[in-house]
Design a protein around this motif. Structure first.
Motif, PDB file in Angstrom:
ATOM      1  N   ASP A  87       0.769  -1.193   0.121  1.00  4.42           N
ATOM      2  CA  ASP A  87      -0.079   0.033   0.071  1.00  4.42           C
ATOM      3  C   ASP A  87       0.750   1.269  -0.042  1.00  4.42           C
ATOM      4  N   HIS A  88       0.334   2.421  -0.120  1.00  5.93           N
ATOM      5  CA  HIS A  88       0.999   3.711  -0.231  1.00  5.93           C
ATOM      6  C   HIS A  88       1.671   4.018   1.162  1.00  5.93           C
ATOM      7  N   SER A  89       1.312   3.529   2.272  1.00  6.12           N
ATOM      8  CA  SER A  89       2.047   3.735   3.619  1.00  6.12           C
ATOM      9  C   SER A  89       2.660   4.990   3.877  1.00  6.12           C
ATOM     10  N   GLU A  90       1.810   6.194   3.587  1.00  7.85           N
ATOM     11  CA  GLU A  90       2.144   7.475   4.203  1.00  7.85           C
ATOM     12  C   GLU A  90       2.456   7.634   5.716  1.00  7.85           C
ATOM     13  N   GLU A  91       1.512   6.897   6.470  1.00 11.56           N
ATOM     14  CA  GLU A  91       1.632   6.845   8.002  1.00 11.56           C
ATOM     15  C   GLU A  91       2.969   5.975   8.354  1.00 11.56           C
ATOM     16  N   LEU A  92       3.132   5.037   7.815  1.00 16.72           N
ATOM     17  CA  LEU A  92       4.442   4.103   8.077  1.00 16.72           C
ATOM     18  C   LEU A  92       5.628   5.075   7.826  1.00 16.72           C
ATOM     19  N   GLN A  93       5.631   5.695   6.648  1.00 16.16           N
ATOM     20  CA  GLN A  93       6.685   6.529   6.302  1.00 16.16           C
ATOM     21  C   GLN A  93       6.909   7.660   7.432  1.00 16.16           C
ATOM     22  N   ALA A  94       5.887   8.219   7.815  1.00 14.49           N
ATOM     23  CA  ALA A  94       5.960   9.199   8.832  1.00 14.49           C
ATOM     24  C   ALA A  94       6.373   8.683  10.086  1.00 14.49           C
ATOM     25  N   GLU A  95       5.947   7.524  10.559  1.00 14.39           N
ATOM     26  CA  GLU A  95       6.227   7.010  11.809  1.00 14.39           C
ATOM     27  C   GLU A  95       7.729   6.540  11.808  1.00 14.39           C
ATOM     28  N   LEU A  96       8.420   6.109  10.793  1.00 15.34           N
ATOM     29  CA  LEU A  96       9.619   5.589  10.748  1.00 15.34           C
ATOM     30  C   LEU A  96      10.631   6.943  10.265  1.00 15.34           C
ATOM     31  N   SER A  97      10.219   7.948   9.783  1.00 14.57           N
ATOM     32  CA  SER A  97      11.364   9.012   9.512  1.00 14.57           C
ATOM     33  C   SER A  97      11.595   9.713  10.716  1.00 14.57           C
ATOM     34  N   THR A  98      12.787  10.367  10.782  1.00 17.50           N
ATOM     35  CA  THR A  98      13.277  11.077  12.010  1.00 17.50           C
ATOM     36  C   THR A  98      14.046  12.233  11.302  1.00 17.50           C
ATOM     37  N   PRO A  99      14.359  13.256  12.177  1.00 16.03           N
ATOM     38  CA  PRO A  99      14.937  14.391  11.644  1.00 16.03           C
ATOM     39  C   PRO A  99      16.221  14.213  10.995  1.00 16.03           C
ATOM     40  N   THR A 100      16.753  13.001  10.825  1.00 18.74           N
ATOM     41  CA  THR A 100      18.035  12.729  10.240  1.00 18.74           C
ATOM     42  C   THR A 100      18.041  11.489   9.328  1.00 18.74           C
ATOM     43  N   LEU A 101      16.854  10.853   9.345  1.00 25.56           N
ATOM     44  CA  LEU A 101      16.728   9.691   8.597  1.00 25.56           C
ATOM     45  C   LEU A 101      15.259  10.093   7.488  1.00 25.56           C
ATOM     46  N   ARG A 102      15.661  10.121   6.363  1.00 28.39           N
ATOM     47  CA  ARG A 102      14.504  10.509   5.425  1.00 28.39           C
ATOM     48  C   ARG A 102      14.160   9.258   4.659  1.00 28.39           C
ATOM     49  N   LEU A 103      12.829   8.723   4.499  1.00 33.43           N
ATOM     50  CA  LEU A 103      12.542   7.859   3.793  1.00 33.43           C
ATOM     51  C   LEU A 103      11.689   8.074   2.870  1.00 33.43           C
ATOM     52  N   TYR A 104      12.015   7.491   1.582  1.00 36.55           N
ATOM     53  CA  TYR A 104      11.295   7.539   0.300  1.00 36.55           C
ATOM     54  C   TYR A 104      10.400   6.285   0.150  1.00 36.55           C
ATOM     55  N   ARG A 105       9.244   6.236  -0.231  1.00 38.13           N
ATOM     56  CA  ARG A 105       8.331   5.317  -0.313  1.00 38.13           C
ATOM     57  C   ARG A 105       8.220   4.893  -1.831  1.00 38.13           C
ATOM     58  N   THR A 106       7.845   3.332  -1.870  1.00 41.23           N
ATOM     59  CA  THR A 106       7.414   2.825  -3.119  1.00 41.23           C
ATOM     60  C   THR A 106       6.453   1.771  -2.682  1.00 41.23           C
ATOM     61  N   THR A 107       5.909   1.286  -3.842  1.00 38.58           N
ATOM     62  CA  THR A 107       5.083   0.079  -3.853  1.00 38.58           C
ATOM     63  C   THR A 107       5.726  -1.299  -4.284  1.00 38.58           C
ATOM     64  N   ASP A 108       6.841  -1.054  -4.974  1.00 39.79           N
ATOM     65  CA  ASP A 108       7.554  -1.967  -5.551  1.00 39.79           C
ATOM     66  C   ASP A 108       8.469  -2.662  -4.259  1.00 39.79           C
TER      67      ASP A 108
END
Length: 318
Positions: free
Chosen positions: A151-172
Motif C-alpha cells: 500500500d502507499h504507507s504514508e503513515e508508516l513513512q511518517a512513523e519511521l522517519s526522523t529528523p536525520t533519517l529520510r524515507l522515500y516510499r514505493t509500492t515496488d
C-alpha cells in the motif's frame, strides 16, 4: 504505541537510537546476558561501540513484551527470519512487520516481504532498505532509505522517519528488496578487485556490469527498473562497493588479498550469491559476475582464474 526493534545487532541498535527521537522504542535481543550488559552500560559495546542508548530505549530479552508493539522492525539475518516468523506467527498476525534484512531465503527463494506474507498472512509486510551504515544512522548523520510496502504507507513513512533519517516510499517491494539483496553479491566482487590490487578502474567496470546483472534479474522477477536505479538499488550498490564499513566488501578484500576473514561475521552476500545463481539458472539468465562470486566464496576458483574467465567473454555491445 511503542515501536519494537527485534534484533540488537548494529543496524537494529542504530534504528532504535534513531527512532527514539520520535518516542519510546523497545530493543529486543535474544541473548539475556547481552541485554543485562546493555541495560547496565547503556551501550551495545559488542555491535555498536561508542554509541550511548537514549533513555527512551528499553532493552529487553522478553519477546512477548517486544511483540506487544503494533509496528515491529525485523532486524535479523535473512536466514533466521523464517524460523522466527514460524515461531511467533499467531502473535504477529495483524502487526506491521518491517524487514530490515537484505537477502533471499535459501530454502524458499523468497525475499523478506514474500516470506512475511507466506508465514504470517494476517500481517502487513514492508521492507526498509537502501544505502546506510549503522554507525552513520546511530550518530545522526543524514541518511536516506527506501520504504517499500504494497500500500502507499504514508503513515508508516511518517512513523519511521526522523529528523536525520529520510524515507522515500514505493509500492515496488520486489524491486526494493532485490536491490538490497543483490548488491551484496557485487560488493563482494568489488572488494575482491580491490583486495587483489586490480585498481579502481576495474572496480568501476565491475560495478557497472554488476548493476546490469541486477537489472536483468530483478526485472525478470517483476521489479520496476526505476526502483533499481534508486536508493535501494544503485545507491546501495555504490555505498557497499566503495567502503570498508561494508562486511561484504571486506570479505571480498580478504578473498582478493588471500587474507583470513572472521567467520563469526554475518555476510549476507554469500548466501545470496548461491540463491541468485540457482534462480538465474532456472530462468536461463546470464549473470557471469555473480557466478564468479559464488565460485570464489566456495573456493572452487582462484581470483586469477575468475578474472581471466570474465575477460575472456565475447566482445559485445553495451
Amino acid at each position: 504505541m511503542t515501536i519494537s526493534v527485534l534484533g540488537a545487532g548494529a543496524f537494529g541498535t542504530a534504528m532504535a537510537v534513531s527512532l527514539s527521537q520520535n518516542g519510546p522504542v523497545t530493543l529486543w535481543a535474544r541473548d539475556a546476558e547481552q541485554v543485562r550488559t546493555m541495560q547496565a552500560s547503556r551501550e551495545n559495546s559488542r555491535r555498536l561501540p561508542g554509541v550511548k542508548l537514549p533513555e527512551d530505549i528499553t532493552v529487553s530479552a522478553d519477546i512477548e513484551d517486544a511483540l506487544a508493539a503494533k509496528t515491529l522492525l525485523l532486524a535479523m539475518p535473512m536466514q533466521k527470519m523464517a524460523g522466527f516468523l514460524d515461531a511467533h506467527s499467531e502473535t504477529l498476525a495483524g502487526k506491521t512487520l518491517v524487514s530490515c534484512s537484505k537477502g533471499i531465503d535459501l530454502s524458499t527463494g523468497q525475499g523478506p516481504t514474500a516470506l512475511i506474507r507466506a508465514k504470517v498472512p494476517g500481517a502487513r509486510a514492508a521492507v526498509l532498505t537502501g544505502p546506510s551504515f549503522a554507525a552513520d544512522i546511530a550518530r545522526g548523520l543524514p541518511t536516506a532509505l527506501t520504504l517499500a510496502c504494497a500500500d502507499h504507507s504514508e503513515e508508516l513513512q511518517a512513523e519511521l522517519s526522523t529528523p536525520t533519517l529520510r524515507l522515500y516510499r514505493t509500492t515496488d517491494t520486489t524491486g526494493a528488496e532485490l536491490g538490497g539483496a543483490l548488491k551484496n553479491v557485487y560488493a563482494i566482487a568489488a572488494g575482491t578487485v580491490i583486495g587483489a590490487g586490480l585498481g579502481d578502474s576495474a572496480r568501476a567496470a565491475l560495478m557497472t556490469r554488476g548493476f546490469a546483472e541486477m537489472l536483468r534479474i530483478a526485472t525478470e522477477l517483476g521489479a520496476r527498473a526505476e526502483t533499481l536505479s534508486g536508493l535501494s538499488g544503485f545507491g546501495d550498490l555504490v555505498l557497499t562497493c566503495t567502503s570498508t564499513q561494508s562486511r561484504n566488501f571486506r570479505l571480498g578484500c580478504s578473498i582478493g588479498s588471500g587474507e583470513g576473514f572472521d567467520p563469526s561475521i554475518t555476510v549476507e552476500g554469500v548466501a545470496t550469491a548461491g540463491a541468485l545463481n540457482k534462480l538465474a539458472h532456472r530462468r536461463g539468465l546470464e549473470i557471469p559476475v555473480a557466478a564468479m562470486v559464488l565460485a570464489l566464496t566456495e573456493r572452487t576458483i582462484s581470483v586469477d582464474e575468475a578474472m581471466q574467465a570474465l575477460l575472456a567473454r565475447p566482445l559485445k555491445e553495451e
